[in-house]
Write an enzyme that holds these catalytic residues in place. Sequence first.
Site, PDB file in Angstrom:
ATOM      1  N   GLN A 203       0.818  -1.289  -0.130  1.00  0.00           N
ATOM      2  CA  GLN A 203      -0.138   0.119  -0.051  1.00  0.00           C
ATOM      3  C   GLN A 203       0.886   1.387   0.051  1.00  0.00           C
ATOM      4  O   GLN A 203       0.294   2.208  -0.235  1.00  0.00           O
ATOM      5  CB  GLN A 203      -0.803   0.157   1.089  1.00  0.00           C
ATOM      6  CG  GLN A 203      -2.066  -1.037   1.364  1.00  0.00           C
ATOM      7  CD  GLN A 203      -2.445  -1.038   2.809  1.00  0.00           C
ATOM      8  OE1 GLN A 203      -2.518  -2.181   3.602  1.00  0.00           O
ATOM      9  NE2 GLN A 203      -3.167  -0.111   3.224  1.00  0.00           N
ATOM     10  N   PHE A 234      -5.923  -4.187   3.804  1.00  0.00           N
ATOM     11  CA  PHE A 234      -6.676  -3.879   5.197  1.00  0.00           C
ATOM     12  C   PHE A 234      -5.615  -3.168   6.187  1.00  0.00           C
ATOM     13  O   PHE A 234      -5.874  -3.146   7.335  1.00  0.00           O
ATOM     14  CB  PHE A 234      -7.061  -4.989   5.590  1.00  0.00           C
ATOM     15  CG  PHE A 234      -8.060  -5.685   4.615  1.00  0.00           C
ATOM     16  CD1 PHE A 234      -9.252  -4.991   4.344  1.00  0.00           C
ATOM     17  CD2 PHE A 234      -7.514  -6.841   3.901  1.00  0.00           C
ATOM     18  CE1 PHE A 234      -9.966  -5.502   3.348  1.00  0.00           C
ATOM     19  CE2 PHE A 234      -8.436  -7.552   3.165  1.00  0.00           C
ATOM     20  CZ  PHE A 234      -9.602  -7.127   2.768  1.00  0.00           C
ATOM     21  N   GLU A 238       0.525  -1.357   4.713  1.00  0.00           N
ATOM     22  CA  GLU A 238       1.131  -0.201   4.701  1.00  0.00           C
ATOM     23  C   GLU A 238       2.444   0.118   4.974  1.00  0.00           C
ATOM     24  O   GLU A 238       3.114   0.935   4.263  1.00  0.00           O
ATOM     25  CB  GLU A 238       0.147   0.713   5.815  1.00  0.00           C
ATOM     26  CG  GLU A 238       0.451   2.308   5.773  1.00  0.00           C
ATOM     27  CD  GLU A 238      -0.579   3.150   6.617  1.00  0.00           C
ATOM     28  OE1 GLU A 238      -1.563   2.558   7.100  1.00  0.00           O
ATOM     29  OE2 GLU A 238       0.078   3.877   7.029  1.00  0.00           O
ATOM     30  N   ARG A 316      -4.604   7.792  16.952  1.00  0.00           N
ATOM     31  CA  ARG A 316      -5.860   7.649  16.382  1.00  0.00           C
ATOM     32  C   ARG A 316      -6.784   7.166  17.267  1.00  0.00           C
ATOM     33  O   ARG A 316      -7.746   7.609  17.516  1.00  0.00           O
ATOM     34  CB  ARG A 316      -5.971   7.058  15.183  1.00  0.00           C
ATOM     35  CG  ARG A 316      -7.262   7.136  14.277  1.00  0.00           C
ATOM     36  CD  ARG A 316      -7.330   6.764  12.879  1.00  0.00           C
ATOM     37  NE  ARG A 316      -6.721   7.557  11.796  1.00  0.00           N
ATOM     38  CZ  ARG A 316      -7.634   8.415  11.031  1.00  0.00           C
ATOM     39  NH1 ARG A 316      -8.784   8.842  11.649  1.00  0.00           N
ATOM     40  NH2 ARG A 316      -7.357   9.094  10.039  1.00  0.00           N
ATOM     41  N   ARG A 348      -7.527  -1.311   9.377  1.00  0.00           N
ATOM     42  CA  ARG A 348      -8.766  -0.730   9.011  1.00  0.00           C
ATOM     43  C   ARG A 348      -9.302  -0.222  10.457  1.00  0.00           C
ATOM     44  O   ARG A 348      -9.841  -1.013  11.315  1.00  0.00           O
ATOM     45  CB  ARG A 348      -9.763  -1.934   8.542  1.00  0.00           C
ATOM     46  CG  ARG A 348     -10.685  -1.096   7.583  1.00  0.00           C
ATOM     47  CD  ARG A 348     -11.506  -2.048   7.074  1.00  0.00           C
ATOM     48  NE  ARG A 348     -12.378  -1.671   5.801  1.00  0.00           N
ATOM     49  CZ  ARG A 348     -13.133  -2.221   4.960  1.00  0.00           C
ATOM     50  NH1 ARG A 348     -12.835  -3.765   4.948  1.00  0.00           N
ATOM     51  NH2 ARG A 348     -13.875  -1.894   4.127  1.00  0.00           N
ATOM     52  N   PHE A 350      -7.511   2.084  12.281  1.00  0.00           N
ATOM     53  CA  PHE A 350      -5.957   2.375  12.752  1.00  0.00           C
ATOM     54  C   PHE A 350      -6.160   2.789  13.868  1.00  0.00           C
ATOM     55  O   PHE A 350      -5.894   4.011  14.191  1.00  0.00           O
ATOM     56  CB  PHE A 350      -5.767   3.465  11.530  1.00  0.00           C
ATOM     57  CG  PHE A 350      -4.227   3.841  11.655  1.00  0.00           C
ATOM     58  CD1 PHE A 350      -3.252   2.853  10.685  1.00  0.00           C
ATOM     59  CD2 PHE A 350      -3.677   5.063  12.141  1.00  0.00           C
ATOM     60  CE1 PHE A 350      -1.865   3.049  10.828  1.00  0.00           C
ATOM     61  CE2 PHE A 350      -2.520   5.258  12.071  1.00  0.00           C
ATOM     62  CZ  PHE A 350      -1.565   4.720  11.404  1.00  0.00           C
ATOM     63  N   ALA A 515      -5.840   5.072   5.659  1.00  0.00           N
ATOM     64  CA  ALA A 515      -6.363   6.421   6.130  1.00  0.00           C
ATOM     65  C   ALA A 515      -8.006   6.623   5.597  1.00  0.00           C
ATOM     66  O   ALA A 515      -8.503   7.726   5.635  1.00  0.00           O
ATOM     67  CB  ALA A 515      -5.755   7.730   6.268  1.00  0.00           C
ATOM     68  N   GLU A 717     -12.731   2.682   5.842  1.00  0.00           N
ATOM     69  CA  GLU A 717     -12.736   2.483   7.233  1.00  0.00           C
ATOM     70  C   GLU A 717     -13.707   2.640   8.149  1.00  0.00           C
ATOM     71  O   GLU A 717     -14.001   1.808   8.871  1.00  0.00           O
ATOM     72  CB  GLU A 717     -11.393   3.153   8.012  1.00  0.00           C
ATOM     73  CG  GLU A 717     -10.290   2.554   7.429  1.00  0.00           C
ATOM     74  CD  GLU A 717      -9.140   3.501   7.849  1.00  0.00           C
ATOM     75  OE1 GLU A 717      -8.970   4.749   7.417  1.00  0.00           O
ATOM     76  OE2 GLU A 717      -8.276   3.310   8.676  1.00  0.00           O
TER      77      GLU A 717
HETATM   78  N1  MTE Z   1     -11.412  -3.007   0.753  1.00  0.00           N
HETATM   79  C1  MTE Z   1     -10.846  -3.980   0.166  1.00  0.00           C
HETATM   80  N2  MTE Z   1     -11.568  -4.626  -0.782  1.00  0.00           N
HETATM   81  N3  MTE Z   1      -9.536  -4.212   0.307  1.00  0.00           N
HETATM   82  C2  MTE Z   1      -8.881  -3.746   1.186  1.00  0.00           C
HETATM   83  O1  MTE Z   1      -7.317  -4.079   1.573  1.00  0.00           O
HETATM   84  N4  MTE Z   1      -8.460  -1.936   2.970  1.00  0.00           N
HETATM   85  C3  MTE Z   1      -9.188  -1.066   3.457  1.00  0.00           C
HETATM   86  C4  MTE Z   1     -10.547  -0.036   3.063  1.00  0.00           C
HETATM   87  N5  MTE Z   1     -11.317  -1.049   2.256  1.00  0.00           N
HETATM   88  C5  MTE Z   1      -9.194  -2.584   1.906  1.00  0.00           C
HETATM   89  C6  MTE Z   1     -10.591  -2.130   1.585  1.00  0.00           C
HETATM   90  C7  MTE Z   1      -8.512   0.285   4.461  1.00  0.00           C
HETATM   91  S1  MTE Z   1      -7.624  -0.323   6.000  1.00  0.00           S
HETATM   92  C8  MTE Z   1      -8.541   1.349   4.010  1.00  0.00           C
HETATM   93  S2  MTE Z   1      -7.517   2.576   4.958  1.00  0.00           S
HETATM   94  C9  MTE Z   1      -8.943   1.940   2.811  1.00  0.00           C
HETATM   95  O2  MTE Z   1      -9.903   0.860   2.229  1.00  0.00           O
HETATM   96  C10 MTE Z   1      -7.914   2.249   1.875  1.00  0.00           C
HETATM   97  O3  MTE Z   1      -8.375   2.537   0.728  1.00  0.00           O
HETATM   98  P1  MTE Z   1      -8.932   3.993   0.418  1.00  0.00           P
HETATM   99  O4  MTE Z   1      -8.194   5.198   1.090  1.00  0.00           O
HETATM  100  O5  MTE Z   1      -9.381   4.234  -0.970  1.00  0.00           O
HETATM  101  O6  MTE Z   1     -10.567   3.995   1.067  1.00  0.00           O
HETATM  102  N1  HPA Z   2      -4.151   6.219   9.046  1.00  0.00           N
HETATM  103  C1  HPA Z   2      -3.834   5.319   8.366  1.00  0.00           C
HETATM  104  N2  HPA Z   2      -2.561   5.296   8.344  1.00  0.00           N
HETATM  105  C2  HPA Z   2      -1.864   6.082   8.696  1.00  0.00           C
HETATM  106  C3  HPA Z   2      -2.262   7.252   9.435  1.00  0.00           C
HETATM  107  C4  HPA Z   2      -3.471   7.431   9.662  1.00  0.00           C
HETATM  108  O1  HPA Z   2      -3.953   8.186  10.156  1.00  0.00           O
HETATM  109  N3  HPA Z   2      -0.992   8.002   9.697  1.00  0.00           N
HETATM  110  C5  HPA Z   2      -0.294   7.252   9.228  1.00  0.00           C
HETATM  111  N4  HPA Z   2      -0.532   6.315   8.581  1.00  0.00           N
HETATM  112 MO1  MOS Z   3      -5.752   1.515   6.323  1.00  0.00          MO
HETATM  113  S1  MOS Z   3      -5.433   0.756   8.177  1.00  0.00           S
HETATM  114  O1  MOS Z   3      -5.429   3.052   6.992  1.00  0.00           O
HETATM  115  O2  MOS Z   3      -4.898   0.925   5.513  1.00  0.00           O
END
Ligand code: MTE
Ligand code: HPA
Ligand code: MOS
Length: 763
Positions: A203, A234, A238, A316, A348, A350, A515, A717
């Site tokens: 990620q 998820f 990261e 967080r 997810r 965080f 995030a 999230e």
């Molecule tokens: N959805 C799917 N299908 N797969 C993933 O790995 N990660 C989650 C969420 N939804 C995830 C997911 C997490 S932890 C985050 S932070 C956000 O998607 C990241 O993507 P976005 O910023 O585009 O929402």
């Molecule tokens: N969310 C998710 N990932 C992150 C953040 C946050 O606020 N800060 C640093 N990495």
């Molecule tokens: Mo999501 S825990 O911020 O990758």
Amino acid sequence: MIAAIHSNAGVTVANIDAAGHVTGRSLYLDDLPVMEGTLFAKVLDSTVAHGTIRELDLQGARAVDGVVRIYTAADIPGQNEIGGIIADEPLFADKLVQFQGQPIALVVAETEEIAAEALALIRVTIDPLPVVTDPRDAFAQGLLLCKSRVFQKGDASSAFARCSHVFEGRAETGGQEHLYLETQGAYAYPTEGQGLRIYSSTQGLRHVQETVAHVLGVGMHQVEVDVTRLGGGFGGKEDQAAMWASMAGLAAWTLRRPVKCIPHRMEDMRMTGKRNPYQSDYRIGLDANLKIQAFEATYFQNGGASADLSPAILERTLFHGTNTYDIRHVLLTAHSCKTNLPPNTAFRGFGGPQGMFVIEAAIDHAATVLGIEAAVVQEANLLRDGSEFAYGQVVAGSRARECWEQAFDAFDIEHLRAECAAFNQANRFLKKAVAVMPVCFGISFTNTMMNQARALVHVYWDGSISVSTGAVEMGQGVNTKMLQVAAAVFGVHPSRVKVETTNTTRVANTSPSAASATADLNGKALEIACKEIRDRLDAVARAHANSTGPVVISNEQVTVGGMQTDLTWSALVKQAFFQRVSLSAKGHYATPDINFDKTIEKGHPFAYHVYGTSVTTATVDCIRGTYMLDAVRIVHDFGTTINKAIDLGQIEGGLVQGIGWMTMEEVVYNDAGRLLSNALSTYKIPDIYSVPRIVDVRFLETDGHELAIKGSKAVGEPPLMYGIGSFFAIRNAIRAFNPAASVPYSAPITPEKVLMALHSRKP
Ligand code: MTE
Ligand code: HPA
Ligand code: MOS
């Protein structure tokens, strides 16, 4: 339909990955064609959680035919250091081992089988040291990963004296294995000179690039990172993808041959960190009107052996310690405790879910003793515009009450409760109950610096379009959203647009896709880049039409000053090219107006907040301790979604993942720090049978927020936290069977715990 993409009304564009996924044609890391000469790397990890390496005997392994090289800490040309926030994490243990699963050596061989065979021949002797797995024990011994943090508002300690009701207790939440369908991994190959190209399942491309460069002792410019897509991240990819990339990178760089390093499921499970478990103390004080006057919590975060992302996760937790409630006096203290477990990491939410569980437990505790529904206390304290979070941000555009009220109306909660009561009257050994879970989640990286993104757009002279951003597609549909953004600015059919892989040479210095802010940050950067090209094209169109009027491109037809021209999109592009107009642009976006001052722990860290309310109904089998979730009904604040189907998928997936965390997913380490839940036979995640029989999601459609991409609020999230309602619904059902039951605030509430609670008595 072309018309669909011009509208911002949530008209659904099908996920561009759908066909590839269902036909198996989507390319993941391990699907890349294997290059000739590729070697395979396997990691030797520690079977002792804490100790000093006395002897490492590689003789037997080296002698195996087909073994090319074995690496240890001594073979690293640069720094033996991969820590993301704090430099406290070696790539290879060097004398000291600090968790079971910690890498000690890397075997590189002609085939994976040979590497595995050699791995088994390595002899490691480790002199054991005391093992700490419990965060409170670690805290008592002064074992902390970073400075403890305190968020304070008003004067909680003196406010308790004025409260009519004060309750205190403990709450704990467990870890959670990411269980992305695609495991971690990297495929590195040498390019000319000192260069390296790394295909990584990450990620966070910048962190991978920077870490590999650091390990090799070269500049970041020598390391190119490319990501096609992830089979889920998820949060687990990261930061922790950097280790696998460093392994593959180290071998590829020194041997000048392509190297693949992809762990098997059980290796991935025991070597990587998970959601941080928390143990917490709380104290809550209410006045006679059930207003929460004071709330205090102390969080003991189980960080594992290195900081990884735990310091940011800890932060967080503090931000979300009061969830969606307006509380005058707040004192939150958080400790990141160092234990001999794999470094725990982003998952997810965080740290937000961990914090929210504690205040929900405190409210439930108060309601239980006062003999009222928790919802009465929740409702009496919902945020309003103008109230202030403990971290100083003033609430604006709160949808807390709207979501709550619409949920009560739409789902007729009084009726649901009456149904449960009637059912419970009629059934002796099956009990049903309802719980309401309101959620408020802040959108932006809590580290203000990270709220920036870039995009690179090329319009080819045939009118087709190449889009690169820093966004990583991991199943959340961000590529489809990027495509929608570009197609809308240019007024073209989506098939004109190709969303490219994420690559550090096209888009540099990316923040991780995390995030929930990926679409907002990268979408805004993309919009800026597309608009720049659009402005240049508009000038060409105006000159062509001999008009100064506004240019509209819709369905690929160009209109100037309200007059249809003879220009189509592709004719316009061609004309611009012949006039030597640049058809490429970069966009840079940085979220405006956000800040946070850590010295005083106050500021305005979030661009906006996402709100919602879920209503969960559970049935408990009071003989077996098993349970079923009958329904989860949700009113969610989407803003003006640009893709209903994708956002709905995020709500459903997040909800089920939250239910898993709260009810069945149990990460178990023994006292020696060995992961017992180390495979899918011993670690239970939700399957289709665990999904609530009814999942009813209502869209609270609002104007969105100007800092959300096209007003479409972040959705990744927040829905996970609706799952917290399942804990309390099950708890309420247990108490319907046995009103004197003692049900500790200890998640996951597994069937074993339910069974014990059903037949317990309050001490
Ligand atoms: N959805 C799917 N299908 N797969 C993933 O790995 N990660 C989650 C969420 N939804 C995830 C997911 C997490 S932890 C985050 S932070 C956000 O998607 C990241 O993507 P976005 O910023 O585009 O929402
Ligand atoms: N969310 C998710 N990932 C992150 C953040 C946050 O606020 N800060 C640093 N990495
Ligand atoms: Mo999501 S825990 O911020 O990758």
